[in-house]
Motif scaffolding. Sequence first.
Motif: not given
Length: 112
Positions: A88-102
């Motif tokens: 996580x970097x300073x100043x970023x207000x959102x992180x989306x961490x997706x996962x494609x799963x099998x």
Amino acid sequence: MTSHITTHVLDAVSGLPADGIAVALWRVVGDQADRLATATTDSDGRARDLGPSALDPGTYRVTFATGDYFAARGVATFYPSVTIDFFVEAGRDHYHVPCLLSPFAYSTYRGS
């Protein structure tokens, strides 16, 4: 208000969102990880409320209880859990961490 971290899990075999997966957010410092929040993916495979509205810069981890998800469907899996570490970097207000799963593979990317 959106949480600082969100995720979306898709089941690549069924082609559907992966609902009911337990997800945890961790703060990682050295060899220690402290759990900050937990959530469960909804019917769209999303966890929209994973953690606070802001995080300090540093390393974080999202874990997915994939073994439980596949066991509930009677499907054998090689991965009892999936762990994704990210920064996580300073100043970023959102992180989306997706996962494609099998059952025998997964992939992720930095979402928006």
